[in-house]
Each structure stands twice: as C-alpha cells, then as structure tokens.
Design an enzyme around this catalytic site. Structure first.
Site, short mmCIF file in Angstrom:
data_model
loop_
_atom_site.label_atom_id
_atom_site.label_comp_id
_atom_site.label_asym_id
_atom_site.label_seq_id
_atom_site.Cartn_x
_atom_site.Cartn_y
_atom_site.Cartn_z
N TYR A 20 4.65 53.18 60.21
CA TYR A 20 4.49 53.97 58.98
C TYR A 20 3.25 53.58 58.19
O TYR A 20 2.91 54.22 57.20
CB TYR A 20 5.71 53.80 58.07
CG TYR A 20 7.00 54.27 58.68
CD1 TYR A 20 7.30 55.63 58.78
CD2 TYR A 20 7.94 53.36 59.16
CE1 TYR A 20 8.47 56.07 59.35
CE2 TYR A 20 9.14 53.79 59.73
CZ TYR A 20 9.40 55.15 59.82
OH TYR A 20 10.57 55.57 60.38
N HIS A 25 2.83 58.84 52.92
CA HIS A 25 3.96 58.36 52.13
C HIS A 25 3.82 56.87 51.78
O HIS A 25 4.53 56.37 50.93
CB HIS A 25 5.25 58.57 52.94
CG HIS A 25 6.40 59.10 52.15
ND1 HIS A 25 6.29 59.72 50.92
CD2 HIS A 25 7.74 59.10 52.42
CE1 HIS A 25 7.50 60.07 50.49
NE2 HIS A 25 8.39 59.70 51.38
N PHE A 75 13.93 51.36 53.34
CA PHE A 75 13.20 52.61 53.47
C PHE A 75 13.03 53.26 52.11
O PHE A 75 13.74 52.94 51.15
CB PHE A 75 13.89 53.53 54.50
CG PHE A 75 13.59 53.10 55.90
CD1 PHE A 75 12.39 53.47 56.51
CD2 PHE A 75 14.46 52.28 56.61
CE1 PHE A 75 12.08 53.05 57.80
CE2 PHE A 75 14.17 51.85 57.89
CZ PHE A 75 12.97 52.24 58.49
N ASN A 77 13.81 55.99 50.64
CA ASN A 77 14.92 56.62 49.91
C ASN A 77 15.93 55.60 49.38
O ASN A 77 16.90 55.98 48.73
CB ASN A 77 15.62 57.67 50.78
CG ASN A 77 16.19 57.10 52.06
OD1 ASN A 77 15.85 55.99 52.46
ND2 ASN A 77 17.06 57.87 52.71
N ASP A 102 2.95 58.36 46.35
CA ASP A 102 2.27 59.58 46.75
C ASP A 102 2.84 60.76 45.97
O ASP A 102 4.01 60.77 45.60
CB ASP A 102 2.45 59.80 48.27
CG ASP A 102 3.92 59.87 48.69
OD1 ASP A 102 4.66 58.91 48.39
OD2 ASP A 102 4.33 60.87 49.29
N ASN A 123 11.84 61.02 47.15
CA ASN A 123 13.05 60.24 47.39
C ASN A 123 12.98 58.81 46.86
O ASN A 123 14.00 58.24 46.48
CB ASN A 123 13.39 60.24 48.88
CG ASN A 123 13.89 61.60 49.34
OD1 ASN A 123 14.46 62.35 48.57
ND2 ASN A 123 13.64 61.93 50.59
#
Length: 196
Positions: A20, A25, A75, A77, A102, A123
């Site tokens: 990632y 993000h 993560f 969220n 972001d 999220n």
C-alpha cells in the site's frame, strides 16, 4: 486556544504494509514519514497499535512544541482505535490532534486545513470521529477524482501516476510545512498560507 504545554498528536492516515506504500490513500503516511525525518526520529511500535515518533518542532526555546507523529498499524477504516489510545496515553487534548489524509474532492496537490466537520465518506476520518468526536484538525491533501467510471475504492488504492509522482515530493513537503505551521502558528495563520 490550545494549551502550549500539551503535546500535539499528528496522525498520518494510510494502510500498513509495503503493497500500500505508494497508494494515493497513503499520502498521510508519506507526510508523517517526512515529519519524523525532519525531527530526526525513527518510528517505533507503540502498544496503541501504531508506529510512533516523539520529538519537537519549531525553533529552539519556549516557542517549540512537543509532538507525537503516528501511523496507525491498523487498516484505514480502523484508525479511530489507535488514535484514541494515543490521545489517552499521551494526554493530548482533542484540539491538539491533526489527521493528515487524502481528499478526493480537491485537486491533486491542493491543501485545505480545517477544524472539525464531516468525514466526506473517508473511512479513516469516519473511524476517528466515531471514536472521539469531530473536533480535531484535518490537513486534507487533494488527490482529485477518479478518471472516467473508475470506482473510488480502486482509485485511492492505486499508486500515484507517473505524472503525479513528478510533483509528489514537493506536495508532501508542502503538506509537512502546513502541519508545522498549524502546530506553531495556529489554524488561521496556517490556513491563510496553505489553503490555496
């Protein structure tokens, strides 16, 4: 007005793991990495399920500020749990918390600083707001809208394009400057300089 003696908590939002790292993000993590580098610190694992660097920003003397820069190990969220745990551990007033994230609704590289407000479908913000209310600062880093009919979830989990990467270091640097200005000079002065 914030209490000068209280630390600040700067939370860069992103997803953990190398797959990632370059995603749109994860721009909050990129800004957090640069702030840690500027402070001369290295991230260490914290029991609040986050990577943390403690240090000071600003000139030597009474005007500098103690800050904790964090990247949640959860993560995106689930960012609220680590953020709230860090707030409690370091005894940070909510007014001294900054989420760097972001933002789809502003053009690539554009910054917007604000206090409170909605989550705009983000999220990470949704999770933080659910955990501790909405009255924290945000440094919103524009990533623009997905092209054509690309789903938002696919767009934010893609790396910046090669054209975007040419300017990414400059924009991340500017976002880190904006965070420092917010902490040292207050929201209104930082907004007047960085809200473009």
């Amino acid at each position: 007005m914030t209490d000068a003696a209280s630390p600040w908590l700067i939370v860069g939002l992103g997803n953990p793991g190398p797959e990632y790292a370059g995603n749109r993000h994860n721009v909050g993590f990129m800004v957090a990495d640069l702030l840690a580098e500027r402070m001369g610190g290295r991230f260490k694992a914290h029991k609040a399920r986050a990577q943390v660097v403690e240090g000071r920003i600003g000139p030597r003397g009474p005007s500098n500020r103690r800050v904790v820069v964090a990247k949640p190990s959860s993560f995106m969220n689930l960012s609220g749990g680590p953020t709230t745990a860090l707030r409690d551990f370091f005894k940070v007033p909510v007014a001294n918390i900054v989420a760097v994230h972001d933002e789809l609704d502003i053009d690539y590289g554009t910054l917007r600083l604000k206090l409170g407000g909605g989550d705009n479908g983000h999220n990470g913000l949704k999770s933080i707001t659910k955990s501790m209310g909405a009255e924290y600062h945000r440094v919103r880093f524009g990533i623009g809208r997905p092209p054509g009919r690309m789903p938002v979830a696919d767009f934010v989990l893609k790396d910046f394009s090669s054209a975007e990467r040419k300017e990414l270091a400059y924009f991340v640097d500017r976002a880190a400057d904006a965070v420092e200005a917010l902490v040292l000079e207050g929201l209104e002065r930082a907004q007047s300089t960085y809200n473009t």
